[in-house]
Design a protein around this motif. Structure first.
Motif, PDB file in Angstrom:
ATOM      1  N   ARG A  52      32.966 -65.049  39.597  1.00 47.87           N
ATOM      2  CA  ARG A  52      32.391 -64.446  38.391  1.00 47.87           C
ATOM      3  C   ARG A  52      31.722 -63.115  38.727  1.00 47.87           C
ATOM      4  NH1 ARG A  52      28.475 -68.226  36.369  1.00 47.87           N
ATOM      5  NH2 ARG A  52      27.023 -67.196  37.739  1.00 47.87           N
ATOM      6  N   VAL A  53      30.994 -63.043  39.846  1.00 49.42           N
ATOM      7  CA  VAL A  53      30.336 -61.774  40.214  1.00 49.42           C
ATOM      8  C   VAL A  53      31.371 -60.693  40.513  1.00 49.42           C
ATOM      9  CG1 VAL A  53      28.193 -62.842  41.005  1.00 49.42           C
ATOM     10  CG2 VAL A  53      30.034 -62.467  42.621  1.00 49.42           C
ATOM     11  N   GLN A  54      32.506 -61.085  41.065  1.00 51.70           N
ATOM     12  CA  GLN A  54      33.607 -60.147  41.329  1.00 51.70           C
ATOM     13  C   GLN A  54      34.135 -59.587  40.013  1.00 51.70           C
ATOM     14  OE1 GLN A  54      37.027 -62.288  42.690  1.00 51.70           O
ATOM     15  NE2 GLN A  54      38.024 -60.492  43.573  1.00 51.70           N
ATOM     16  N   LEU A  55      34.332 -60.444  39.028  1.00 46.43           N
ATOM     17  CA  LEU A  55      34.819 -60.007  37.724  1.00 46.43           C
ATOM     18  C   LEU A  55      33.787 -59.136  37.028  1.00 46.43           C
ATOM     19  CD1 LEU A  55      36.494 -63.327  36.535  1.00 46.43           C
ATOM     20  CD2 LEU A  55      37.579 -61.361  37.657  1.00 46.43           C
ATOM     21  N   ASP A  56      32.510 -59.485  37.179  1.00 45.14           N
ATOM     22  CA  ASP A  56      31.450 -58.655  36.592  1.00 45.14           C
ATOM     23  C   ASP A  56      31.468 -57.258  37.191  1.00 45.14           C
ATOM     24  OD1 ASP A  56      30.589 -60.714  34.950  1.00 45.14           O
ATOM     25  OD2 ASP A  56      28.957 -61.321  36.285  1.00 45.14           O
ATOM     26  N   ARG A  57      31.706 -57.149  38.505  1.00 44.52           N
ATOM     27  CA  ARG A  57      31.789 -55.845  39.163  1.00 44.52           C
ATOM     28  C   ARG A  57      32.954 -55.028  38.619  1.00 44.52           C
ATOM     29  NH1 ARG A  57      32.268 -57.657  44.350  1.00 44.52           N
ATOM     30  NH2 ARG A  57      30.477 -58.996  44.343  1.00 44.52           N
ATOM     31  N   ILE A  58      34.086 -55.687  38.405  1.00 42.62           N
ATOM     32  CA  ILE A  58      35.260 -55.004  37.852  1.00 42.62           C
ATOM     33  C   ILE A  58      34.935 -54.455  36.462  1.00 42.62           C
ATOM     34  CG2 ILE A  58      37.598 -55.376  36.966  1.00 42.62           C
ATOM     35  CD1 ILE A  58      37.936 -57.426  39.304  1.00 42.62           C
ATOM     36  N   ILE A  59      34.256 -55.253  35.650  1.00 40.27           N
ATOM     37  CA  ILE A  59      33.876 -54.829  34.300  1.00 40.27           C
ATOM     38  C   ILE A  59      32.890 -53.665  34.365  1.00 40.27           C
ATOM     39  CG2 ILE A  59      32.660 -55.543  32.186  1.00 40.27           C
ATOM     40  CD1 ILE A  59      33.845 -58.408  32.776  1.00 40.27           C
ATOM     41  N   GLU A  60      31.903 -53.748  35.267  1.00 39.94           N
ATOM     42  CA  GLU A  60      30.932 -52.662  35.418  1.00 39.94           C
ATOM     43  C   GLU A  60      31.630 -51.353  35.776  1.00 39.94           C
ATOM     44  OE1 GLU A  60      28.116 -53.884  38.369  1.00 39.94           O
ATOM     45  OE2 GLU A  60      26.977 -55.100  36.956  1.00 39.94           O
ATOM     46  N   GLU A  61      32.572 -51.422  36.698  1.00 41.00           N
ATOM     47  CA  GLU A  61      33.302 -50.220  37.103  1.00 41.00           C
ATOM     48  C   GLU A  61      34.155 -49.680  35.954  1.00 41.00           C
ATOM     49  OE1 GLU A  61      35.477 -51.238  40.620  1.00 41.00           O
ATOM     50  OE2 GLU A  61      33.642 -51.647  41.751  1.00 41.00           O
ATOM     51  N   GLN A  62      34.797 -50.577  35.220  1.00 44.80           N
ATOM     52  CA  GLN A  62      35.666 -50.170  34.124  1.00 44.80           C
ATOM     53  C   GLN A  62      34.895 -49.398  33.056  1.00 44.80           C
ATOM     54  OE1 GLN A  62      37.321 -53.459  31.904  1.00 44.80           O
ATOM     55  NE2 GLN A  62      38.981 -52.212  31.110  1.00 44.80           N
ATOM     56  N   PHE A  63      33.670 -49.810  32.786  1.00 44.83           N
ATOM     57  CA  PHE A  63      32.882 -49.187  31.731  1.00 44.83           C
ATOM     58  C   PHE A  63      31.849 -48.190  32.258  1.00 44.83           C
ATOM     59  CE2 PHE A  63      34.650 -52.854  29.618  1.00 44.83           C
ATOM     60  CZ  PHE A  63      34.970 -52.351  28.376  1.00 44.83           C
ATOM     61  N   GLY A  64      31.899 -47.899  33.556  1.00 46.27           N
ATOM     62  CA  GLY A  64      30.971 -46.944  34.142  1.00 46.27           C
ATOM     63  C   GLY A  64      29.548 -47.448  34.226  1.00 46.27           C
ATOM     64  N   LEU A  65      29.374 -48.752  34.243  1.00 48.36           N
ATOM     65  CA  LEU A  65      28.035 -49.328  34.277  1.00 48.36           C
ATOM     66  C   LEU A  65      27.478 -49.413  35.690  1.00 48.36           C
ATOM     67  CD1 LEU A  65      28.640 -52.208  31.724  1.00 48.36           C
ATOM     68  CD2 LEU A  65      27.609 -49.975  31.309  1.00 48.36           C
ATOM     69  N   ALA A  66      28.322 -49.411  36.696  1.00 51.43           N
ATOM     70  CA  ALA A  66      27.861 -49.513  38.081  1.00 51.43           C
ATOM     71  C   ALA A  66      27.021 -48.301  38.444  1.00 51.43           C
ATOM     72  CB  ALA A  66      29.045 -49.660  39.027  1.00 51.43           C
ATOM     73  N   ALA A  67      27.453 -47.120  38.067  1.00 53.75           N
ATOM     74  CA  ALA A  67      26.707 -45.895  38.364  1.00 53.75           C
ATOM     75  C   ALA A  67      25.362 -45.905  37.644  1.00 53.75           C
ATOM     76  CB  ALA A  67      27.519 -44.671  37.961  1.00 53.75           C
ATOM     77  N   ALA A  68      25.346 -46.366  36.419  1.00 56.13           N
ATOM     78  CA  ALA A  68      24.094 -46.422  35.659  1.00 56.13           C
ATOM     79  C   ALA A  68      23.122 -47.395  36.304  1.00 56.13           C
ATOM     80  CB  ALA A  68      24.374 -46.834  34.215  1.00 56.13           C
ATOM     81  N   ARG A  69      23.640 -48.515  36.799  1.00 53.67           N
ATOM     82  CA  ARG A  69      22.776 -49.509  37.442  1.00 53.67           C
ATOM     83  C   ARG A  69      22.196 -48.945  38.730  1.00 53.67           C
ATOM     84  NH1 ARG A  69      24.226 -53.424  40.961  1.00 53.67           N
ATOM     85  NH2 ARG A  69      26.393 -53.284  40.364  1.00 53.67           N
ATOM     86  N   GLN A  70      23.011 -48.230  39.513  1.00 57.12           N
ATOM     87  CA  GLN A  70      22.539 -47.637  40.766  1.00 57.12           C
ATOM     88  C   GLN A  70      21.494 -46.560  40.494  1.00 57.12           C
ATOM     89  OE1 GLN A  70      26.165 -46.326  42.570  1.00 57.12           O
ATOM     90  NE2 GLN A  70      26.616 -48.335  43.434  1.00 57.12           N
ATOM     91  N   THR A  71      21.684 -45.770  39.457  1.00 59.61           N
ATOM     92  CA  THR A  71      20.732 -44.723  39.111  1.00 59.61           C
ATOM     93  C   THR A  71      19.394 -45.324  38.719  1.00 59.61           C
ATOM     94  OG1 THR A  71      22.513 -43.288  38.366  1.00 59.61           O
ATOM     95  CG2 THR A  71      20.312 -42.752  37.587  1.00 59.61           C
ATOM     96  N   SER A  72      19.415 -46.382  37.911  1.00 55.62           N
ATOM     97  CA  SER A  72      18.162 -46.991  37.477  1.00 55.62           C
ATOM     98  C   SER A  72      17.473 -47.696  38.637  1.00 55.62           C
ATOM     99  CB  SER A  72      18.397 -47.965  36.322  1.00 55.62           C
ATOM    100  OG  SER A  72      19.150 -49.077  36.747  1.00 55.62           O
ATOM    101  N   ALA A  73      18.217 -48.181  39.615  1.00 55.44           N
ATOM    102  CA  ALA A  73      17.617 -48.835  40.775  1.00 55.44           C
ATOM    103  C   ALA A  73      16.903 -47.832  41.664  1.00 55.44           C
ATOM    104  CB  ALA A  73      18.690 -49.576  41.565  1.00 55.44           C
ATOM    105  N   CYS A  74      17.288 -46.555  41.595  1.00 48.70           N
ATOM    106  CA  CYS A  74      16.687 -45.512  42.426  1.00 48.70           C
ATOM    107  C   CYS A  74      15.392 -44.982  41.833  1.00 48.70           C
ATOM    108  CB  CYS A  74      17.670 -44.358  42.630  1.00 48.70           C
ATOM    109  SG  CYS A  74      19.108 -44.822  43.591  1.00 48.70           S
ATOM    110  N   ARG A  75      15.172 -45.222  40.558  1.00 44.41           N
ATOM    111  CA  ARG A  75      13.947 -44.730  39.930  1.00 44.41           C
ATOM    112  C   ARG A  75      12.746 -45.521  40.418  1.00 44.41           C
ATOM    113  NH1 ARG A  75      15.130 -45.200  33.897  1.00 44.41           N
ATOM    114  NH2 ARG A  75      17.234 -45.678  34.432  1.00 44.41           N
ATOM    115  N   ASP A  76      11.679 -44.818  40.708  1.00 48.07           N
ATOM    116  CA  ASP A  76      10.440 -45.464  41.149  1.00 48.07           C
ATOM    117  C   ASP A  76       9.684 -45.922  39.921  1.00 48.07           C
ATOM    118  OD1 ASP A  76       7.466 -44.396  42.989  1.00 48.07           O
ATOM    119  OD2 ASP A  76       8.180 -46.368  42.393  1.00 48.07           O
ATOM    120  N   THR A  77       9.609 -47.219  39.723  1.00 50.10           N
ATOM    121  CA  THR A  77       8.894 -47.746  38.562  1.00 50.10           C
ATOM    122  C   THR A  77       7.568 -48.384  38.972  1.00 50.10           C
ATOM    123  OG1 THR A  77      10.086 -49.836  38.745  1.00 50.10           O
ATOM    124  CG2 THR A  77      11.030 -48.152  37.279  1.00 50.10           C
TER     125      THR A  77
END
Length: 83
Positions: A52-77
């Protein structure tokens, strides 16, 4: 009982899925799923499985969500600068 009938009885999608279940998770037909993702499956005995996590990664990449997740993880909150 079909794989999809068994899925309806579960509280969530299983961590490992056969092609018909993985295809339903992805919202495509089993034949389309196998055409696109057969090579990414893992063989266990006679079964070909996807995580399931593999399929979720494929979906994230397909919709450009992986980059958004990485960007938000880099923000200092944190509030460390207010010590």
């Amino acid at each position: 009982m079909s794989a999809l009938d068994r899925i309806k009885q579960l509280p969530d999608w299983p961590a490992r899925m056969t092609a018909p279940v993985a295809a339903a998770y992805m919202g495509i037909s089993a034949s389309t799923f196998l055409t696109r993702f057969r090579a990414q499956g893992v063989r266990e005995g006679a079964n070909l499985l996807w995580a399931r996590v593999q399929l979720d990664r494929i979906i994230e990449e397909q919709f450009g969500l992986a980059a958004a997740r990485q960007t938000s993880a880099c923000r200092d909150t944190s509030w460390n600068d207010f010590d």
